[in-house]
Scaffold this active site. Structure first.
Site, mmCIF file in Angstrom:
data_model
loop_
_atom_site.group_PDB
_atom_site.id
_atom_site.type_symbol
_atom_site.label_atom_id
_atom_site.label_comp_id
_atom_site.label_asym_id
_atom_site.label_seq_id
_atom_site.Cartn_x
_atom_site.Cartn_y
_atom_site.Cartn_z
ATOM 1 N N HIS A 28 0.840 -1.195 0.000
ATOM 2 C CA HIS A 28 0.000 0.000 0.000
ATOM 3 C C HIS A 28 0.877 1.248 0.000
ATOM 4 C CE1 HIS A 28 -3.041 2.737 2.274
ATOM 5 N NE2 HIS A 28 -3.012 3.004 0.980
ATOM 6 N N LEU A 88 5.259 3.031 3.397
ATOM 7 C CA LEU A 88 4.751 1.891 2.632
ATOM 8 C C LEU A 88 4.254 0.847 3.622
ATOM 9 C CD1 LEU A 88 4.404 0.132 0.046
ATOM 10 C CD2 LEU A 88 6.760 -0.648 0.413
ATOM 11 N N GLU A 89 3.001 0.410 3.454
ATOM 12 C CA GLU A 89 2.467 -0.701 4.243
ATOM 13 C C GLU A 89 2.633 -1.987 3.433
ATOM 14 O OE1 GLU A 89 -1.179 0.665 7.065
ATOM 15 O OE2 GLU A 89 -1.617 0.751 4.931
ATOM 16 N N VAL A 90 3.287 -2.981 4.004
ATOM 17 C CA VAL A 90 3.394 -4.296 3.372
ATOM 18 C C VAL A 90 2.461 -5.236 4.127
ATOM 19 C CG1 VAL A 90 4.884 -6.289 2.963
ATOM 20 C CG2 VAL A 90 5.715 -3.987 2.455
ATOM 21 N N VAL A 122 -3.320 2.310 8.523
ATOM 22 C CA VAL A 122 -3.478 3.754 8.314
ATOM 23 C C VAL A 122 -4.913 4.116 7.956
ATOM 24 C CG1 VAL A 122 -2.805 5.688 6.844
ATOM 25 C CG2 VAL A 122 -1.060 4.133 7.724
#
Length: 772
Positions: free
Chosen positions: A509, A520-522, A558
């Site tokens: 994301h 950055l969301e993994v 988030v």
């Protein structure tokens, strides 16, 4: 200050009066004036853990190279060895001058060790630490034998203060070499004499700009400002190119320079002052002039920081003291304020963010067995082109596909525009820009996807569209290829149902605009393999992102938290509160941009789509229909010219509340249960934000409080001065937060009921999210 709140070659440069290196044809000039290392008289003088000294033809080369670390930092051990080295130079009659250089190609000195500062339990201890640094560097500056600072790589904070104490500074002109005073980013100020030496070397405006913003200064600008005396280029083709050879070359130049300083053939010349410098000097001689200059600086600081950060204001206080009473008083105040600032909540918050960033720049899954060499991107829109740009900028070749040539051209133009901006700001050359652009393979077919190790799809956020893309792309990629989906809310396990290899599917994301947003969301589903997750994090880190690992759940971290804030914003608007006042309330907490403005900037259609999805997926999310009506009426925010506010075009920040929006607020009006004040609005927004963040840790959606704080600050803009929701709870007390929520709960109901983990912390005063 703007960078503080949001959160880093020329072919011919004169080195000294004797040497100019441009091309291989000048090699003889280099040989004539730089004694080759094999002919130098070498005497091993001292070997320490961090500093190794060799005497070369009368020059003591002090090489700082801390073991088992990629960077050099100023620890107590380093300070002690540095003190001994300075004494040795002074007492050894065979030494005429000295060179201070790093053994690491990417780092001169990265600053003082934060852990050392954190050992201080009182302001007095931190003040004494500052005085110790001042005294050591004053000894260095007072040395009768000249010291040359040979700078390659990062030269930050205390590292720059060390360099400023030397009598001559040479810097390598490469991308990794930057000079800055970033202490303000940690809620501190330069504490080893930096507040005194910088204004003497530079103009006062430039010195204040460096100290108040923490901005990175590249070598050419540093030379122009007077921060360094000379700049040399990296070793070019034909001269054994590479950072190691450049470092050797820097050492040779520095030795030659030190010898010239010692024999008097080279005298450091002060910075040449232009007309504005002379006018400023004259102005500062008078009380009214000093007051005017410092008042203007203070007004700018207050405008950008709203007085929420004490460090920049203390820097201005020291500047005033120094101008009026001299450096002796300035040094005393510098140490005193350093000690005071080290104990503030703001310093604790900002240091916590530093530690969090360090954590999120490591791959918790380990190094992938097969790192991604070529990245495929599906979709050349705003997100796809942004992902492509940050990839090629970090030397990751990209194959970017779109369904039309027109869409592809727009994506290429977006990347080109971003690179052109870097050229304009002199961050890269036009040649480098073209080189980077050549790594983008733009296409409308899948032919070259067979060489991709990972594909990121950035198509429309709708599950049927995602499924279609997954099935289509898997026909053209190799078996090992990872499929990353750039989704902001859809569960990864749901998307992976369309895949033949769900173990290779992972969520990535990104946040818009991708080239500016660091987070950055993994997201791993229960089928995602550890190797796939490791590769995804590795790509994110190589793209320059701070990466948090998030559980596969609706909204992830988030956007889940944002949803609750969006709902409360709607409630405040329906109760009749002016959107401009809500923005002021958020900014009073330290949010850089008001909440209402953020929704307009993101796009009300995007926010509404996420809200409607979350209402279906999470039990306690409310939706009154307000935002759906905004979309139905074409009020989408800035993109449509009107949303909560009206946008007339251009860059003007002055805007009015949209009359059509006001009509919708009246349509959905609910009587306020309490008088609407900015303080109440701030309390309501902050309480929901913090409570939901803590609930995410309780539910295992995030794995640590540190990642929660990083996600909140870098993904949503949570106030850096508060350090993130978890640091805020630790600094102000969970009982304080719970009491605030109970008061709101008694009026507004279960929306403000504290989650169990927050209650657990409130009931145990010793329970903290962080140990430091």
């Amino acid at each position: 200050m703007a960078s503080f709140l949001r959160g880093f070659g020329a072919l011919g440069v004169k080195v000294n009066p004797l040497i100019t290196l441009r091309t291989n044809s000048k090699l003889k000039a280099l040989q004539a004036h730089c004694i080759p290392r094999k002919y130098l008289s070498l005497t091993s003088a001292a070997m320490g853990k961090h500093i190794n000294i060799e005497v070369k033809d009368g020059v003591a080369v002090m090489k700082l190279d801390s073991p088992d670390s990629k960077v050099n930092t100023l620890t107590k051990e380093v300070f002690a060895e540095c003190e001994q080295a300075i004494k040795q130079v002074a007492s050894d009659s065979s030494i005429n001058s000295a060179v201070l250089i790093s053994g690491k190609t990417g780092c001169f000195i990265a600053g003082a060790d934060i852990g050392m500062i954190e050992t201080c339990e009182t302001a007095k201890e931190a003040e004494e630490m500052s005085r110790g640094g001042q005294e050591l560097l004053q000894t260095l500056e007072d040395s009768k034998k000249p010291f040359v600072a040979a700078i390659m790589g990062t030269c930050l904070g205390g590292g720059l203060e060390v360099a400023l104490s030397c009598h001559y500074r040479i810097a390598v002109n490469d991308k990794k070499t930057v000079l800055s005073t970033p202490e303000v980013m940690l809620g501190l100020l330069p504490g080893a004499g930096g507040t005194q030496r910088l204004p003497k070397l530079l103009s006062l405006p430039n010195a204040l700009d460096m100290m108040l913003t923490g901005k990175n200064i590249p070598p050419p600008k540093a030379k122009k400002m007077g921060l360094v005396h000379s700049v040399i280029d990296e070793i070019g083709p034909g001269l054994k190119p590479g950072p190691e050879r450049t470092l050797e070359y820097l050492e040779e130049i520095a030795i030659d320079t030190a010898k010239s300083l010692a024999n008097g053939s080279l005298k450091p010349s002060p910075r040449k002052k232009n007309m504005m410098d002379k006018i400023m000097d004259k102005l500062l001689q008078y009380e009214f002039g000093r007051n005017y200059v410092l008042k203007q600086a203070r007004n700018q600081v207050m405008k950008l920081s709203r007085g929420l950060y004490p460090a920049p204001l203390r820097i201005l206080d020291i500047a005033k003291t120094t101008l009026e009473k001299g450096s002796k008083a300035g040094y005393l105040q510098e140490a005193q304020y350093f000690g005071e600032l080290a104990m503030t909540k703001e310093c604790s918050a900002l240091k916590g963010l530093y530690h969090g960033q360090t954590l999120c720049k490591k791959n918790k899954y380990g190094t992938p067995k097969k790192p991604v060499e070529t990245l495929g991107i599906l979709g050349a829109g705003l997100m796809g082109a942004g992902i492509a740009q940050v990839s090629v900028d970090k030397n990751i070749p990209v194959v970017m596909k779109d369904i039309s040539l027109e869409g592809l051209a727009k994506g290429q133009q977006q990347i080109q525009k971003g690179l052109d901006t870097q050229v304009k700001r002199r961050k890269i050359t036009s040649f480098k820009r073209d080189q980077i652009m050549s790594m983008v393979d733009a296409t409308i077919d899948y032919e070259n996807f067979k060489k991709c190790d990972m594909v990121v799809e950035a198509v429309f956020e709708e599950i049927n569209v995602k499924h279609k893309v997954v099935k289509e792309i898997e026909q053209h990629i190799p078996e090992h290829c990872i499929l990353a989906t750039n989704t902001s809310a859809l569960p990864i396990k749901l998307i992976a149902k369309a895949s033949k290899r769900p173990q290779n599917v992972v969520g990535m994301h990104y946040f818009s605009p991708v080239d500016k947003m660091q987070l950055l969301e993994v997201i791993s589903s229960d089928k995602t393999s550890p190797e796939t997750a490791a590769a995804a994090v590795d790509v994110g880190l190589r793209q320059g992102k701070v990466v948090i690992s998030v559980k596969d759940t609706p909204g992830f971290y988030v956007n889940r938290v944002v949803t609750y804030v969006l709902v409360e914003l709607g409630m405040l608007l329906q109760e009749g509160m002016d959107p401009k006042e809500i923005d002021k309330a958020a900014q009073s907490l330290g949010f850089h941009t008001g909440i209402a403005t953020v929704v307009d900037e993101v796009g009300i259609d995007v926010a509404t789509h996420m809200l409607e999805f979350m209402v279906k997926s999470v039990d306690n999310v409310r939706n009154t229909g307000l935002w759906s009506d905004f979309v139905a009426n074409g009020l989408l925010g800035r993109k449509s010219g009107k949303g909560i506010f009206v946008y007339s075009g251009g860059k003007s920040k002055t805007r009015e509340v949209n009359p059509e929006a006001m009509e919708l607020f009246k349509k959905y009006h609910i009587p306020p249960k309490q008088p609407l004040t900015n303080e109440l609005a701030a309390d309501r927004l902050l309480a929901l934000f913090v409570n939901e963040a803590v609930r995410c840790l309780e539910l295992g959606i995030i794995q640590s409080a540190a990642e929660g704080d990083i996600g909140a600050v870098f993904g949503i803009g949570f106030p850096p001065c508060l350090g993130g929701p978890f640091r805020y709870v630790d600094n102000y007390g969970a009982d304080y937060v719970v009491d605030k929520m109970r008061a709101l709960e008694s009026v507004y109901g279960s929306s403000f009921t504290p989650c169990q983990l927050l209650l657990d912390h409130a009931n145990d005063p010793n329970k903290k999210f962080f140990s430091n």
